[in-house]
Design a protein around this motif. Structure first.
Motif, PDB file in Angstrom:
ATOM      1  N   ASP A  52     129.035  14.181 -19.290  1.00 59.85           N
ATOM      2  CA  ASP A  52     128.685  12.799 -19.623  1.00 59.85           C
ATOM      3  C   ASP A  52     127.713  12.740 -20.796  1.00 59.85           C
ATOM      4  O   ASP A  52     127.660  11.742 -21.520  1.00 59.85           O
ATOM      5  CB  ASP A  52     128.107  12.078 -18.405  1.00 59.85           C
ATOM      6  N   VAL A  53     126.966  13.825 -21.017  1.00 55.10           N
ATOM      7  CA  VAL A  53     126.107  13.905 -22.196  1.00 55.10           C
ATOM      8  C   VAL A  53     126.938  14.188 -23.439  1.00 55.10           C
ATOM      9  O   VAL A  53     126.751  13.577 -24.497  1.00 55.10           O
ATOM     10  CB  VAL A  53     125.030  14.984 -21.987  1.00 55.10           C
ATOM     11  N   LEU A  54     127.886  15.108 -23.327  1.00 59.85           N
ATOM     12  CA  LEU A  54     128.735  15.443 -24.472  1.00 59.85           C
ATOM     13  C   LEU A  54     129.495  14.228 -24.981  1.00 59.85           C
ATOM     14  O   LEU A  54     129.733  14.076 -26.181  1.00 59.85           O
ATOM     15  CB  LEU A  54     129.728  16.542 -24.082  1.00 59.85           C
ATOM     16  N   LEU A  55     129.872  13.343 -24.060  1.00 64.93           N
ATOM     17  CA  LEU A  55     130.660  12.172 -24.447  1.00 64.93           C
ATOM     18  C   LEU A  55     129.835  11.152 -25.217  1.00 64.93           C
ATOM     19  O   LEU A  55     130.391  10.202 -25.770  1.00 64.93           O
ATOM     20  CB  LEU A  55     131.272  11.520 -23.204  1.00 64.93           C
ATOM     21  N   GLN A  56     128.506  11.319 -25.263  1.00 64.75           N
ATOM     22  CA  GLN A  56     127.666  10.425 -26.056  1.00 64.75           C
ATOM     23  C   GLN A  56     127.643  10.816 -27.526  1.00 64.75           C
ATOM     24  O   GLN A  56     127.138  10.058 -28.358  1.00 64.75           O
ATOM     25  CB  GLN A  56     126.234  10.431 -25.507  1.00 64.75           C
ATOM     26  N   PRO A 409     121.106   9.745 -17.531  1.00 67.29           N
ATOM     27  CA  PRO A 409     119.935   9.916 -18.374  1.00 67.29           C
ATOM     28  C   PRO A 409     120.008   9.267 -19.742  1.00 67.29           C
ATOM     29  O   PRO A 409     119.014   8.832 -20.266  1.00 67.29           O
ATOM     30  CB  PRO A 409     119.849  11.434 -18.506  1.00 67.29           C
ATOM     31  N   LEU A 410     121.184   9.248 -20.337  1.00 67.20           N
ATOM     32  CA  LEU A 410     121.244   8.861 -21.736  1.00 67.20           C
ATOM     33  C   LEU A 410     121.176   7.350 -21.888  1.00 67.20           C
ATOM     34  O   LEU A 410     121.951   6.618 -21.293  1.00 67.20           O
ATOM     35  CB  LEU A 410     122.521   9.404 -22.380  1.00 67.20           C
ATOM     36  N   THR A 411     120.246   6.884 -22.693  1.00 65.27           N
ATOM     37  CA  THR A 411     120.097   5.462 -22.951  1.00 65.27           C
ATOM     38  C   THR A 411     120.076   5.249 -24.447  1.00 65.27           C
ATOM     39  O   THR A 411     119.556   6.076 -25.203  1.00 65.27           O
ATOM     40  CB  THR A 411     118.782   4.933 -22.344  1.00 65.27           C
ATOM     41  N   PRO A 412     120.647   4.122 -24.929  1.00 68.29           N
ATOM     42  CA  PRO A 412     120.623   3.865 -26.374  1.00 68.29           C
ATOM     43  C   PRO A 412     119.196   3.758 -26.884  1.00 68.29           C
ATOM     44  O   PRO A 412     118.295   3.304 -26.177  1.00 68.29           O
ATOM     45  CB  PRO A 412     121.379   2.543 -26.498  1.00 68.29           C
ATOM     46  N   ALA A 413     118.994   4.211 -28.111  1.00 69.92           N
ATOM     47  CA  ALA A 413     117.679   4.068 -28.731  1.00 69.92           C
ATOM     48  C   ALA A 413     117.348   2.584 -28.820  1.00 69.92           C
ATOM     49  O   ALA A 413     118.140   1.783 -29.292  1.00 69.92           O
ATOM     50  CB  ALA A 413     117.691   4.697 -30.127  1.00 69.92           C
TER      51      ALA A 413
END
Length: 459
Positions: A52-56, A409-413
């Motif tokens: 799911d991180v790689l897909l970002q 974990p990943l959120t847009p800046a």
């Protein structure tokens, strides 16, 4: 004049490259960010990148992945695709041994033998080719039966009776048919006693090749000891499947019976797909196709039989197809409806890609942040051997570990960070760099005009 102009343009290009190298990435340049937690001993840390991180990432080759410290400084890093691993297994096997006799007059010549073997090649009996009178037979060496070992032979271990102390030197020959022999060099074992000390050497290195039979011939006739044990150490190497990272199930669409399509989040090097077979007793001959986008034709990736059958009250299923690892963003599955098909609604599909590790050198104060999602970013990763001067696969396993915090974990800046940057005022460093570049170009233009106005030299 053209030579001077060329040198001037070369200098301008070099200046541009130098300025580009000075300009550094900033966390705000990336769409998605996630905090990292560190454990173990640094300063290098290894991060297994979840799918799911790689897909970002904005680019399939992950050139837009970065790690920043608390001051927003990018960290030196390397990317490592996890490869298939090999495992070596060593076995120690007791083998049968048979004496090799010859007459005293035969000298150093190899003894001729008559053998009897079983259907699988195992030796049952070994006798001299000609009948020897009592007292004429001399023990020249030993024949070892390694027909039951199917792996390369690495080492020979011998033991013998105590009557023959001292050094034992012999030649080693290998054969698969007992007719043609290949030299494997010389061997030496020893048993020495001095006062209360005892030194023994029982091991002899072998060349790591396979053979059904070994022949040991002592260099000096009549010096061969009586063996009490013979063992062969062999090694076999097996490949472990490469680590794969699986996606969440994707919903597909079906334009017509027996044909199903799925859209991947981005172009990925897919290695395997898994089809959800909901109904028991499903049997579906299928072909899988892939392509990067709708403008390209479909390419066949694999075909096989998908099934989910009930046997003895248990489900037995084959619902995976291997993919050659090429980059695809769209997948299509066609099913032979004569097997009953998969139904009118498209089944869900999960895909797997090879795991990727990110290794970075922690510099400056933490906490550290993983950032992805910058379509204009250029590759900045180093080779592992450059990032870690004493790199080795074992060294890589011993590095400290980094993990992405949280389940999502990943959120847009955030726009807040961008607004803060604007409130802080203009970036005078960047303005100064561009001013230097502009002055360099103007100076180059002035030099070119001056050269053009200069009258040509008279011949």
């Amino acid at each position: 004049m053209s030579s001077k102009l060329s040198l001037g343009w070369l200098g301008a290009v070099s200046l541009c490259v130098a300025l580009s190298a000075v300009a550094q990435d900033k966390p705000g340049d990336f769409k998605s960010q996630a905090p990292l937690t560190l454990s173990g001993e640094g300063p290098w840390y290894r991060l297994e990148l979840p799918l799911d991180v790689l897909l970002q990432a904005s680019q399939a080759d992950l050139r837009d992945v970065r790690v920043f410290n608390a001051a927003g400084e990018p960290q030196a890093y390397a990317l490592a695709r996890q490869q298939a691993q090999t495992r070596e297994q060593q076995n120690l096997t007791e083998v049968k041994w048979f004496p090799l006799y010859s007459s005293a007059q035969a000298g150093d010549s190899s003894p001729s033998v008559r053998v009897q073997s079983g259907a699988n090649g195992t030796l049952v009996e070994v006798q001299p080719a000609t009948q020897l009178e009592a007292g004429e037979e001399v023990l020249r060496g030993w024949l070892l039966d390694a027909s039951g070992i199917k792996a390369p032979l690495q080492q020979l271990l011998l033991d013998w009776t105590s009557e023959r102390d001292g050094f034992q030197r012999f030649s080693i020959e290998a054969s698969d048919d007992l007719q043609h022999w290949q030299s494997w060099g010389d061997g030496q074992v020893a048993r020495l006693s001095f006062a209360d000390e005892r030194i023994e050497q029982h091991e002899v290195a072998l060349p790591g090749q396979s053979a059904r039979y070994l022949r040991l011939l002592w260099n000096t006739p009549q010096s061969a000891p009586v063996l009490t044990s013979a063992q062969l150490q062999s090694s076999s190497t097996s490949s472990l499947p490469s680590p794969l990272v699986w996606s969440q199930p994707l919903r597909g669409t079906s334009a017509k019976a027996g044909e199903y399509t799925w859209q991947l989040p981005m172009g990925l090097n897919v290695e395997r797909v898994r089809i959800d077979l909901k109904e028991a007793n499903t049997l579906a001959p299928a072909t899988l196709y892939g392509r990067r986008d709708s403008s390209l034709p479909w390419q066949t990736l694999n075909n096989g039989l998908l099934y989910r059958l009930t046997q003895n009250g248990q489900d037995v299923q084959q619902n995976e197809l291997q993919v050659p690892g090429q980059t695809v963003q769209q997948l299509k599955l066609t099913v032979d409806e004569r097997g009953g098909g998969l139904g009118g609604e498209a089944p869900t599909l999960a895909f797997a890609v090879r795991g990727t590790q990110l290794v970075f050198l922690a510099r400056g104060a933490g906490p550290y942040t993983l950032a992805l999602g910058n379509p204009s970013a250029v590759a900045a990763n180093l080779p592992l051997t450059t990032l870690i001067p004493d790199y080795s696969p074992q060294r890589l396993k011993e590095l400290g570990q980094a993990k992405v915090e949280g389940a999502t974990p990943l959120t847009p800046a955030t726009a807040t960070a961008a607004a803060g940057a604007v409130a802080a005022g203009p970036d005078w460093k960047k303005i100064g760099l561009w001013a230097v570049l502009l002055l360099g170009v103007l100076a180059l233009a002035g030099m070119a005009v001056s050269l053009l106005r200069k009258p040509a030299a008279k011949s």
